[in-house]
Write a protein that holds these residues in place. Structure first.
Motif, PDB file in Angstrom:
ATOM      1  N   PHE A  27      27.019 -31.807  -4.111  1.00  0.00           N
ATOM      2  CA  PHE A  27      27.432 -30.405  -4.031  1.00  0.00           C
ATOM      3  C   PHE A  27      28.371 -30.180  -2.849  1.00  0.00           C
ATOM      4  CE2 PHE A  27      23.299 -29.740  -6.335  1.00  0.00           C
ATOM      5  CZ  PHE A  27      23.877 -29.321  -7.526  1.00  0.00           C
ATOM      6  N   ALA A 127      24.151 -23.540  -5.870  1.00  0.00           N
ATOM      7  CA  ALA A 127      24.889 -24.767  -5.572  1.00  0.00           C
ATOM      8  C   ALA A 127      26.149 -24.804  -6.416  1.00  0.00           C
ATOM      9  CB  ALA A 127      24.023 -25.997  -5.874  1.00  0.00           C
ATOM     10  N   LEU A 129      29.551 -27.647  -7.356  1.00  0.00           N
ATOM     11  CA  LEU A 129      30.233 -28.925  -7.142  1.00  0.00           C
ATOM     12  C   LEU A 129      31.559 -28.718  -6.424  1.00  0.00           C
ATOM     13  CD1 LEU A 129      29.510 -30.494 -10.647  1.00  0.00           C
ATOM     14  CD2 LEU A 129      28.461 -31.163  -8.480  1.00  0.00           C
TER      15      LEU A 129
END
Ligand code: SF4
Length: 232
Positions: A27, A127, A129
């Motif tokens: 992440f 979260a 990416l």
């Protein structure tokens, strides 16, 4: 009903299992990134009790008298996580909450969380990416949201007789001694919304957590004790 101290141990076990699983993803989230820290974060009264204890230990309960914690006028009822999933499993359409409050969370101080050790699961699952500050949209890996949602369901299921709502309204209710008047009643797990192609990713998280032992019983056994007539 499971005693509160054991519910808290179960919550800690769940947080630990999720943190280990989430660490397997790359992440982009870093300290100081707080795009997702809004007043729309939801939680249960079980998590609220932990925050109240944390604030009391630090002589911080007066913070809950701030306007940010005042009940939202004209609040309309919302689906808890488990009532939302139950409606989907029945094939019913579910309306989104009409008025998400996207103002900053009152616990956000200088771009950091001031209750970080006891932040609710609704915060822990945030979260992305990719850095999402510019777009405001988080990109999550396949299966991640399904796994996180299943754990939200476990927490609500464990908090039998508790309340579910936004963090600010649940804390306002607990602080005023009128928790029953805040948010919605928690509900048992009706099933899960995990697509067949997500199962391989989610199963290690769920099976690992269900097998964890807390006070000589597995997490799975505690789920049955919390609401014996429901299915997990
Ligand atoms: S409790 Fe902490 S992590 Fe959660 S929204 Fe508020 S500032 Fe962010």
């Amino acid at each position: 009903m499971i005693p509160r101290p054991i519910q808290r141990l179960l919550l800690t076990a769940l947080y630990d299992a999720f943190a280990e699983w989430a660490d397997t993803f790359a992440f982009a989230c870093r300290k100081g990134c707080a795009t997702c820290c809004t007043r729309s974060v939801t939680m249960t009264s079980l998590e609220g009790d932990g925050i109240m204890a944390f604030l009391a230990e630090a002589d911080r309960p007066p913070e809950l008298a701030a306007p940010a914690f005042q009940p939202t006028p004209n609040r309309t009822g919302q689906c808890t996580t488990n009532t939302f999933v139950a409606a989907h499993l029945r094939g019913e359409s579910v309306e989104e909450a009409e008025s998400w409050d996207l103002r900053p969370c009152p616990f956000l101080k200088e771009e950091s969380c001031s209750i970080y050790p006891v932040r609710p699961f609704g915060c822990r699952l945030f979260a992305s990416l990719d850095p999402c500050a510019a777009s405001g949209v988080a990109e999550m890996p396949p299966g991640y949201l399904a796994g996180a949602t299943a754990l939200l369901q476990y927490i609500e299921h464990l908090d039998n007789g508790g309340r579910w709502g936004t963090m600010v309204e649940v804390l306002a209710g607990l602080n005023s001694g009128q928790a029953d008047g805040c948010g919605e009643s928690t509900a048992p797990i009706p099933g899960f919304l995990i697509a067949p192609d997500e199962r391989a990713l989610v199963e290690p998280l769920l099976q690992g957590l269900l097998a964890r032992k807390v006070n000589a019983q597995t997490f799975e056994q505690w789920l049955q004790i919390a609401r014996p007539t429901s299915s997990q």
